[in-house]
Design a protein around this motif. Structure first.
Motif, PDB file in Angstrom:
ATOM      1  N   ASP A 143     -31.109  28.369  32.716  1.00  0.00           N
ATOM      2  CA  ASP A 143     -30.749  27.956  34.069  1.00  0.00           C
ATOM      3  C   ASP A 143     -29.260  27.618  34.052  1.00  0.00           C
ATOM      4  OD1 ASP A 143     -30.311  25.192  33.399  1.00  0.00           O
ATOM      5  OD2 ASP A 143     -32.435  24.766  33.653  1.00  0.00           O
ATOM      6  N   ILE A 144     -28.717  27.317  35.199  1.00  0.00           N
ATOM      7  CA  ILE A 144     -27.278  27.158  35.317  1.00  0.00           C
ATOM      8  C   ILE A 144     -26.738  26.009  34.459  1.00  0.00           C
ATOM      9  CG2 ILE A 144     -27.299  25.716  37.392  1.00  0.00           C
ATOM     10  CD1 ILE A 144     -24.858  27.535  38.326  1.00  0.00           C
ATOM     11  N   SER A 145     -27.485  24.925  34.346  1.00  0.00           N
ATOM     12  CA  SER A 145     -26.993  23.804  33.538  1.00  0.00           C
ATOM     13  C   SER A 145     -27.021  24.159  32.049  1.00  0.00           C
ATOM     14  CB  SER A 145     -27.773  22.524  33.827  1.00  0.00           C
ATOM     15  OG  SER A 145     -29.139  22.699  33.545  1.00  0.00           O
ATOM     16  N   GLU A 146     -28.045  24.878  31.605  1.00  0.00           N
ATOM     17  CA  GLU A 146     -28.101  25.312  30.205  1.00  0.00           C
ATOM     18  C   GLU A 146     -26.979  26.311  29.916  1.00  0.00           C
ATOM     19  OE1 GLU A 146     -32.937  25.111  29.493  1.00  0.00           O
ATOM     20  OE2 GLU A 146     -32.066  26.865  30.517  1.00  0.00           O
ATOM     21  N   LEU A 147     -26.763  27.209  30.853  1.00  0.00           N
ATOM     22  CA  LEU A 147     -25.704  28.200  30.684  1.00  0.00           C
ATOM     23  C   LEU A 147     -24.338  27.526  30.631  1.00  0.00           C
ATOM     24  CD1 LEU A 147     -25.004  31.189  30.457  1.00  0.00           C
ATOM     25  CD2 LEU A 147     -24.976  31.288  32.960  1.00  0.00           C
ATOM     26  N   ALA A 148     -24.127  26.546  31.497  1.00  0.00           N
ATOM     27  CA  ALA A 148     -22.859  25.820  31.496  1.00  0.00           C
ATOM     28  C   ALA A 148     -22.647  25.121  30.154  1.00  0.00           C
ATOM     29  CB  ALA A 148     -22.823  24.812  32.640  1.00  0.00           C
ATOM     30  N   LYS A 149     -23.682  24.496  29.654  1.00  0.00           N
ATOM     31  CA  LYS A 149     -23.589  23.777  28.378  1.00  0.00           C
ATOM     32  C   LYS A 149     -23.313  24.745  27.225  1.00  0.00           C
ATOM     33  CE  LYS A 149     -26.155  20.827  25.245  1.00  0.00           C
ATOM     34  NZ  LYS A 149     -27.476  20.560  24.753  1.00  0.00           N
ATOM     35  N   ASP A 150     -24.061  25.834  27.165  1.00  0.00           N
ATOM     36  CA  ASP A 150     -23.930  26.775  26.054  1.00  0.00           C
ATOM     37  C   ASP A 150     -22.642  27.588  26.104  1.00  0.00           C
ATOM     38  OD1 ASP A 150     -26.336  25.893  25.072  1.00  0.00           O
ATOM     39  OD2 ASP A 150     -27.485  27.607  25.812  1.00  0.00           O
ATOM     40  N   SER A 151     -22.150  27.875  27.311  1.00  0.00           N
ATOM     41  CA  SER A 151     -20.960  28.716  27.447  1.00  0.00           C
ATOM     42  C   SER A 151     -19.664  27.918  27.510  1.00  0.00           C
ATOM     43  CB  SER A 151     -21.070  29.575  28.704  1.00  0.00           C
ATOM     44  OG  SER A 151     -20.978  28.770  29.868  1.00  0.00           O
ATOM     45  N   GLY A 152     -19.771  26.638  27.898  1.00  0.00           N
ATOM     46  CA  GLY A 152     -18.560  25.844  28.090  1.00  0.00           C
ATOM     47  C   GLY A 152     -17.908  26.105  29.442  1.00  0.00           C
ATOM     48  N   VAL A 153     -18.550  26.895  30.277  1.00  0.00           N
ATOM     49  CA  VAL A 153     -18.037  27.206  31.609  1.00  0.00           C
ATOM     50  C   VAL A 153     -18.729  26.268  32.596  1.00  0.00           C
ATOM     51  CG1 VAL A 153     -17.833  28.988  33.394  1.00  0.00           C
ATOM     52  CG2 VAL A 153     -17.676  29.630  30.973  1.00  0.00           C
ATOM     53  N   PRO A 154     -17.962  25.485  33.359  1.00  0.00           N
ATOM     54  CA  PRO A 154     -18.590  24.543  34.297  1.00  0.00           C
ATOM     55  C   PRO A 154     -19.509  25.249  35.298  1.00  0.00           C
ATOM     56  CG  PRO A 154     -16.214  24.169  34.157  1.00  0.00           C
ATOM     57  CD  PRO A 154     -16.499  25.432  33.407  1.00  0.00           C
TER      58      PRO A 154
ATOM     59  N   ALA B  45     -30.418  36.382  29.646  1.00  0.00           N
ATOM     60  CA  ALA B  45     -29.725  35.962  28.424  1.00  0.00           C
ATOM     61  C   ALA B  45     -28.425  36.725  28.215  1.00  0.00           C
ATOM     62  CB  ALA B  45     -30.644  36.134  27.220  1.00  0.00           C
ATOM     63  N   ASP B  46     -28.341  37.960  28.695  1.00  0.00           N
ATOM     64  CA  ASP B  46     -27.127  38.748  28.470  1.00  0.00           C
ATOM     65  C   ASP B  46     -25.940  38.303  29.324  1.00  0.00           C
ATOM     66  OD1 ASP B  46     -28.067  39.690  30.882  1.00  0.00           O
ATOM     67  OD2 ASP B  46     -27.767  41.807  30.379  1.00  0.00           O
ATOM     68  N   VAL B  47     -26.145  37.319  30.182  1.00  0.00           N
ATOM     69  CA  VAL B  47     -25.028  36.804  30.979  1.00  0.00           C
ATOM     70  C   VAL B  47     -23.953  36.196  30.070  1.00  0.00           C
ATOM     71  CG1 VAL B  47     -25.884  34.467  31.450  1.00  0.00           C
ATOM     72  CG2 VAL B  47     -24.450  35.608  33.133  1.00  0.00           C
ATOM     73  N   MET B  48     -24.345  35.727  28.891  1.00  0.00           N
ATOM     74  CA  MET B  48     -23.348  35.183  27.941  1.00  0.00           C
ATOM     75  C   MET B  48     -22.343  36.258  27.545  1.00  0.00           C
ATOM     76  SD  MET B  48     -23.617  31.940  27.383  1.00  0.00           S
ATOM     77  CE  MET B  48     -22.852  31.643  25.807  1.00  0.00           C
ATOM     78  N   ASP B  49     -22.817  37.504  27.375  1.00  0.00           N
ATOM     79  CA  ASP B  49     -21.895  38.602  27.055  1.00  0.00           C
ATOM     80  C   ASP B  49     -20.897  38.807  28.188  1.00  0.00           C
ATOM     81  OD1 ASP B  49     -23.091  39.065  24.606  1.00  0.00           O
ATOM     82  OD2 ASP B  49     -24.344  40.708  25.349  1.00  0.00           O
ATOM     83  N   ARG B  50     -21.384  38.757  29.422  1.00  0.00           N
ATOM     84  CA  ARG B  50     -20.485  38.919  30.568  1.00  0.00           C
ATOM     85  C   ARG B  50     -19.472  37.774  30.632  1.00  0.00           C
ATOM     86  NH1 ARG B  50     -21.661  42.973  34.218  1.00  0.00           N
ATOM     87  NH2 ARG B  50     -20.514  42.018  35.916  1.00  0.00           N
ATOM     88  N   LEU B  51     -19.931  36.550  30.364  1.00  0.00           N
ATOM     89  CA  LEU B  51     -19.001  35.412  30.374  1.00  0.00           C
ATOM     90  C   LEU B  51     -17.953  35.557  29.281  1.00  0.00           C
ATOM     91  CD1 LEU B  51     -21.450  32.455  31.092  1.00  0.00           C
ATOM     92  CD2 LEU B  51     -19.807  33.507  32.669  1.00  0.00           C
ATOM     93  N   THR B  52     -18.368  36.081  28.136  1.00  0.00           N
ATOM     94  CA  THR B  52     -17.417  36.315  27.046  1.00  0.00           C
ATOM     95  C   THR B  52     -16.398  37.367  27.455  1.00  0.00           C
ATOM     96  OG1 THR B  52     -19.089  35.699  25.421  1.00  0.00           O
ATOM     97  CG2 THR B  52     -17.203  36.943  24.608  1.00  0.00           C
ATOM     98  N   LEU B  53     -16.851  38.440  28.102  1.00  0.00           N
ATOM     99  CA  LEU B  53     -15.934  39.472  28.588  1.00  0.00           C
ATOM    100  C   LEU B  53     -14.984  38.925  29.652  1.00  0.00           C
ATOM    101  CD1 LEU B  53     -18.224  42.625  28.846  1.00  0.00           C
ATOM    102  CD2 LEU B  53     -16.170  42.384  27.448  1.00  0.00           C
ATOM    103  N   ILE B  54     -15.492  38.084  30.523  1.00  0.00           N
ATOM    104  CA  ILE B  54     -14.650  37.467  31.554  1.00  0.00           C
ATOM    105  C   ILE B  54     -13.558  36.629  30.891  1.00  0.00           C
ATOM    106  CG2 ILE B  54     -14.594  35.764  33.436  1.00  0.00           C
ATOM    107  CD1 ILE B  54     -17.536  36.751  34.065  1.00  0.00           C
ATOM    108  N   GLY B  55     -13.952  35.799  29.919  1.00  0.00           N
ATOM    109  CA  GLY B  55     -12.968  34.968  29.217  1.00  0.00           C
ATOM    110  C   GLY B  55     -11.940  35.808  28.477  1.00  0.00           C
ATOM    111  N   LEU B  56     -12.394  36.873  27.832  1.00  0.00           N
ATOM    112  CA  LEU B  56     -11.482  37.768  27.127  1.00  0.00           C
ATOM    113  C   LEU B  56     -10.511  38.419  28.109  1.00  0.00           C
ATOM    114  CD1 LEU B  56     -10.706  39.172  24.474  1.00  0.00           C
ATOM    115  CD2 LEU B  56     -12.433  40.896  24.986  1.00  0.00           C
TER     116      LEU B  56
END
Length: 136
Positions: free
Chosen positions: A5-16, A43-54
């Protein structure tokens, strides 16, 4: 983690969470449902967040990243856009190296003041010219 969920994703990704909601609003990521009132993502949204950060670290603006990645699950990165950004980075690196060398010179210059140092004066002139042209 499966379907965070959004709070878990925020915690795991470091993205508010507020940034995640904005990314969803502009189409960079998308929720697949809700768990109560919270958005749920694959779960693959983490890959997209990593690409966004990159992409951001490489100097792409969010709208450029959105165009590069597309609005669906599988990003389609344009080789031409990536090459163009790499070329721009080469120019920026060369400029930063010149700036670094000029600052080192100014730090060691024997002129009575930095403003009397010819090399430092050139740095000031270049900076002033670039600012007038709307460049950083």
């Amino acid at each position: 983690m499966q379907n965070p969920d959004i709070s878990e994703l925020a915690k795991d990704s470091g993205v508010p969470a507020s940034t995640l909601r904005y990314y969803e609003e502009i189409g960079l990521i998308r929720a697949v449902g809700r768990k109560g009132i919270k958005r749920v993502f694959t779960a693959d949204v983490m890959d997209r967040l990593t690409l966004i950060g990159l992409g951001q670290r490489a100097g792409f603006k969010l709208r450029e990243i959105a165009a590069l990645m597309g609005r669906r699950d599988a990003p389609r990165l344009s080789p031409d856009a990536l090459r163009a950004r790499a070329d721009a980075l080469d120019l920026q690196i060369a400029e930063l190296q010149r700036m670094r060398d000029g600052l080192r010179h100014a730090a060691n210059c024997t002129a009575p003041s930095h403003l009397e140092c010819p090399k430092f004066r050139r740095i000031l002139h270049i900076t002033k010219t670039r600012r007038r042209q709307g460049k950083p």
